[in-house]
Enzyme design. Structure first.
Site, PDB file in Angstrom:
ATOM      1  N   CYS A 122       7.012  13.079 -10.357  1.00 12.95           N
ATOM      2  CA  CYS A 122       5.660  13.608 -10.617  1.00 12.95           C
ATOM      3  C   CYS A 122       5.591  15.122 -10.444  1.00 12.95           C
ATOM      4  CB  CYS A 122       4.642  12.941  -9.707  1.00 12.95           C
ATOM      5  SG  CYS A 122       4.717  11.158  -9.784  1.00 12.95           S
ATOM      6  N   HIS A 265      -2.040  16.733  -9.120  1.00  6.16           N
ATOM      7  CA  HIS A 265      -1.414  15.516  -9.642  1.00  6.16           C
ATOM      8  C   HIS A 265      -2.445  14.393  -9.624  1.00  6.16           C
ATOM      9  CE1 HIS A 265       1.277  12.377 -10.544  1.00  6.16           C
ATOM     10  NE2 HIS A 265       1.417  11.908  -9.320  1.00  6.16           N
ATOM     11  N   ASN A 295      -1.880   7.405 -13.464  1.00  8.67           N
ATOM     12  CA  ASN A 295      -0.812   8.299 -13.029  1.00  8.67           C
ATOM     13  C   ASN A 295       0.299   8.295 -14.080  1.00  8.67           C
ATOM     14  OD1 ASN A 295       1.357   9.528 -11.770  1.00  8.67           O
ATOM     15  ND2 ASN A 295       1.166   8.378  -9.854  1.00  8.67           N
TER      16      ASN A 295
HETATM   17  O1  UT7 Z   1       2.747   9.667  -8.229  1.00  7.16           O
HETATM   18  C1  UT7 Z   1       3.591   9.641  -7.117  1.00  7.16           C
HETATM   19  C2  UT7 Z   1       2.813   9.604  -5.902  1.00  7.16           C
HETATM   20  N1  UT7 Z   1       2.151   8.319  -5.776  1.00  7.16           N
HETATM   21  C3  UT7 Z   1       1.088   8.264  -5.031  1.00  7.16           C
HETATM   22  O2  UT7 Z   1       0.677   9.282  -4.543  1.00  7.16           O
HETATM   23  C4  UT7 Z   1       0.480   6.931  -4.711  1.00  7.16           C
HETATM   24  C5  UT7 Z   1       0.145   6.895  -3.244  1.00  7.16           C
HETATM   25  N2  UT7 Z   1      -0.428   5.642  -2.772  1.00  7.16           N
HETATM   26  C6  UT7 Z   1      -1.640   5.200  -3.153  1.00  7.16           C
HETATM   27  O3  UT7 Z   1      -2.294   5.773  -4.015  1.00  7.16           O
HETATM   28  C7  UT7 Z   1      -2.216   4.000  -2.450  1.00  7.16           C
HETATM   29  O4  UT7 Z   1      -1.426   3.719  -1.326  1.00  7.16           O
HETATM   30  C8  UT7 Z   1      -2.336   2.737  -3.340  1.00  7.16           C
HETATM   31  C9  UT7 Z   1      -3.404   2.935  -4.380  1.00  7.16           C
HETATM   32  C10 UT7 Z   1      -0.990   2.448  -4.009  1.00  7.16           C
HETATM   33  C11 UT7 Z   1      -2.723   1.531  -2.496  1.00  7.16           C
HETATM   34  O5  UT7 Z   1      -3.929   1.805  -1.796  1.00  7.16           O
HETATM   35  P1  UT7 Z   1      -4.034   1.518  -0.236  1.00  7.16           P
HETATM   36  O6  UT7 Z   1      -5.394   1.819   0.164  1.00  7.16           O
HETATM   37  O7  UT7 Z   1      -2.919   2.264   0.415  1.00  7.16           O
HETATM   38  O8  UT7 Z   1      -3.823  -0.038  -0.192  1.00  7.16           O
HETATM   39  P2  UT7 Z   1      -2.728  -0.866   0.617  1.00  7.16           P
HETATM   40  O9  UT7 Z   1      -1.391  -0.704  -0.037  1.00  7.16           O
HETATM   41  O10 UT7 Z   1      -2.832  -0.542   2.079  1.00  7.16           O
HETATM   42  O11 UT7 Z   1      -3.254  -2.321   0.396  1.00  7.16           O
HETATM   43  C12 UT7 Z   1      -4.490  -2.751   0.919  1.00  7.16           C
HETATM   44  C13 UT7 Z   1      -4.721  -4.185   0.478  1.00  7.16           C
HETATM   45  C14 UT7 Z   1      -3.518  -5.103   0.738  1.00  7.16           C
HETATM   46  O12 UT7 Z   1      -4.014  -6.368   1.096  1.00  7.16           O
HETATM   47  P3  UT7 Z   1      -4.009  -6.826   2.645  1.00  7.16           P
HETATM   48  O13 UT7 Z   1      -2.579  -6.753   3.072  1.00  7.16           O
HETATM   49  O14 UT7 Z   1      -4.873  -5.805   3.354  1.00  7.16           O
HETATM   50  O15 UT7 Z   1      -4.579  -8.188   2.586  1.00  7.16           O
HETATM   51  C15 UT7 Z   1      -2.875  -5.207  -0.615  1.00  7.16           C
HETATM   52  O16 UT7 Z   1      -2.153  -6.407  -0.789  1.00  7.16           O
HETATM   53  O17 UT7 Z   1      -4.948  -4.230  -0.935  1.00  7.16           O
HETATM   54  C16 UT7 Z   1      -4.078  -5.180  -1.529  1.00  7.16           C
HETATM   55  N3  UT7 Z   1      -3.759  -4.726  -2.879  1.00  7.16           N
HETATM   56  C17 UT7 Z   1      -4.523  -5.046  -3.946  1.00  7.16           C
HETATM   57  N4  UT7 Z   1      -5.639  -5.801  -4.061  1.00  7.16           N
HETATM   58  C18 UT7 Z   1      -6.166  -5.919  -5.295  1.00  7.16           C
HETATM   59  C19 UT7 Z   1      -2.764  -3.918  -3.282  1.00  7.16           C
HETATM   60  N5  UT7 Z   1      -2.848  -3.723  -4.609  1.00  7.16           N
HETATM   61  C20 UT7 Z   1      -3.930  -4.402  -5.041  1.00  7.16           C
HETATM   62  C21 UT7 Z   1      -4.545  -4.576  -6.303  1.00  7.16           C
HETATM   63  N6  UT7 Z   1      -5.654  -5.318  -6.374  1.00  7.16           N
HETATM   64  N7  UT7 Z   1      -4.058  -3.987  -7.411  1.00  7.16           N
END
Ligand code: UT7
Length: 338
Positions: A122, A265, A295
Site C-alpha cells: 500500500c 491511504h 482499499n
Molecule cells: O492496506 C494495508 C493496511 N491495512 C489496514 O490498515 C487494515 C487494518 N485493519 C482494519 O482495518 C481492521 O482491523 C478491520 C476492518 C480489518 C477489522 O476491524 P476490527 O474492528 O479490528 O475487527 P476485529 O478484527 O477485531 O473483529 C471484530 C469482530 C470479530 O468477531 P468476535 O471475535 O468479536 O466475535 C470478527 O470475527 O468482527 C468480526 N468480523 C466480522 N463480522 C462481520 C470480522 N470481519 C467481519 C465481517 N463481518 N466482514
C-alpha cells in the site's frame, strides 16, 4: 558531471500530471452479504466502505495501469515518447517476470523509457514518487511516470469475511518532471519512506513464492491469498502514518495550517480519523474516497491524489500531504505543492 568531491545541487521536482482508473463492475456491501457471513452495518461501521470495483476476468493490472497512465499523460500535456522512466508499484503483477511496467511501456508506446516495478504494497505509490524524485533530482531522468495498479480481487480469499470486504481493484498515476524551483510553483517538497521487516507476518500472501512454492495442497488451502491480522495492522498503521507525516512536517517546517488537504491511504475510515486527529488536521481537510473503492493497496493513495487534484477542494499553490501504510510493514509520506 557529478563530481562527488564537489557540493551536489539537486534539481527541483514537480508533479505535472495525474490520472486514475477504476473498473466498471461494482461490488456492494449487500452483494457481499450474499457471499459471506457479514452485514452492510458491520462493514460501514468498522471500515466506512460502501462498495468496491472489481476488474473483469480478462482485465490485467497492466491494462488498468495503462488507462491511468494515459489519463496522467494527457493531464501533463506530454507524449509517451517524452517519458524516460516508468515505475509501476504493484503486488499483483501481470506475471512474475517480465515486470508489469514493461507491459505498460508497450501499451502506451513509451519507446524511450526504461521500466521497472517496485513492491511496497500500500506504500508503493509514494515509494515510487520518492524514487522518481531521486532520478530527476540527480539529473538521471527528465520525465518519470509513476503508477500504482492493483488487481487485489485476484489475491483475495472470497470466503474470508475478515479480508474480502476490504479490498478492490484500480490504478492511479503521476507524471513528474524538473520543477521551476520557484515558490508557489508545483514541487515535491519532501518525501519519507520506511519499513519494518520484523512484521512481515501481519499482512501476507504466504504461498506461491520460493518460501512456499505452489502445490496442490496450498492452492486448496488458499495460501496464495491475502491473510491479515487486522487488529495489529490497525495499530501499526495509526502509529507509523502519524510518525511518517510528522517527521516530514518537522523536516519541511510545515504546520497543519500550511496543509490544504491530507490524502491518506484509503484502508479504513477509523484509521484515517485516528491519524488525522493526531496530526491536528480537521476533517474538512481530509480527502476520503474509500466508500467508493475500498482499499486498492498502492493505488488507493494514487487514485485519491488524482481525484483530489482535479477537485475544487484544492487550487494551484496548495500543499497536499499524502501518507500511506501497508504490508512489509512499510510506510510512506510526501508533501506535494500542486
Ligand atoms: O492496506 C494495508 C493496511 N491495512 C489496514 O490498515 C487494515 C487494518 N485493519 C482494519 O482495518 C481492521 O482491523 C478491520 C476492518 C480489518 C477489522 O476491524 P476490527 O474492528 O479490528 O475487527 P476485529 O478484527 O477485531 O473483529 C471484530 C469482530 C470479530 O468477531 P468476535 O471475535 O468479536 O466475535 C470478527 O470475527 O468482527 C468480526 N468480523 C466480522 N463480522 C462481520 C470480522 N470481519 C467481519 C465481517 N463481518 N466482514
Amino acid at each position: 558531471m557529478n563530481d562527488l568531491t564537489q557540493p551536489f545541487k539537486r534539481l527541483p521536482v514537480a508533479v505535472i500530471g495525474t490520472g486514475s482508473y477504476v473498473p466498471e463492475r461494482r461490488l456492494t456491501n449487500s452483494d457481499l452479504e450474499k457471499m459471506v457471513n457479514t452485514s452492510n452495518e458491520w462493514i460501514l461501521a468498522r471500515t466506512g466502505i460502501e462498495e468496491r470495483r472489481i476488474a473483469a476476468a480478462d482485465e490485467t493490472t497492466s491494462d488498468m495501469a495503462t488507462s491511468a497512465a494515459k489519463a496522467a499523460i494527457e493531464n501533463a500535456g506530454i507524449t509517451p515518447e517524452d517519458i524516460d522512466l516508468i515505475i509501476v508499484a504493484t503486488i499483483t503483477p501481470d506475471t512474475y517476470t517480465p515486470a508489469t511496467s514493461c507491459y505498460v511501456q508497450a501499451k502506451i508506446g513509451a519507446v524511450n523509457a526504461a521500466a521497472f516495478d517496485i513492491s511496497a504494497a500500500c506504500s508503493g505509490f509514494l515509494f515510487g514518487i520518492k524514487t522518481a524524485v531521486q532520478y530527476i533530482g540527480c539529473g538521471q531522468a527528465k520525465t518519470v511516470l509513476v503508477i500504482a495498479s492493483e488487481k487485489l480481487s485476484h489475491i483475495v480469499n472470497w470466503e474470508d469475511r475478515s479480508t474480502c470486504v476490504l479490498f478492490g481493484d484500480g490504478s492511479g498515476a503521476a507524471v513528474l518532471q524538473v520543477g521551476t524551483g520557484l515558490d508557489e510553483d508545483p514541487a515535491v517538497l519532501a518525501t519519507d519512506i520506511g519499513s519494518d521487516g520484523k512484521l512481515t507476518d501481519l499482512l501476507i500472501v504466504p504461498g506461491g513464492g520460493t518460501a512456499m512454492p505452489t502445490t496442490e495442497v496450498n492452492i486448496h488451502e488458499k495460501l496464495y491469498t491475502l491473510a491479515m491480522r487486522g487488529n495489529e495492522v490497525f495499530r501499526h498503521a495509526v502509529q507509523h502514518m502519524r510518525d511518517s507525516a510528522l517527521s516530514l512536517m518537522e523536516r519541511t517546517g510545515l504546520t497543519a495550517d500550511d496543509i490544504a488537504l491530507v490524502v491518506p491511504h484509503q484502508a479504513n475510515l477509523r484509521i484515517i480519523n485516528a491519524v488525522t486527529q493526531r496530526l491536528g488536521i480537521p476533517p474538512e481537510k481530509v480527502f476520503i474516497n474509500l466508500q467508493k473503492y475500498g482499499n486498492t493497496s498502492g493505488a488507493a493513495v494514487a487514485i485519491a491524489f488524482d481525484e483530489a487534484r482535479r477537485s475544487d477542494r484544492v487550487k494551484k499553490g496548495d500543499i497536499i500531504l499524502l501518507v500511506a501504510f501497508g504490508a512489509g510493514l512499510t510506510w510512506s509520506s510526501a508533501a506535494i505543492r500542486i
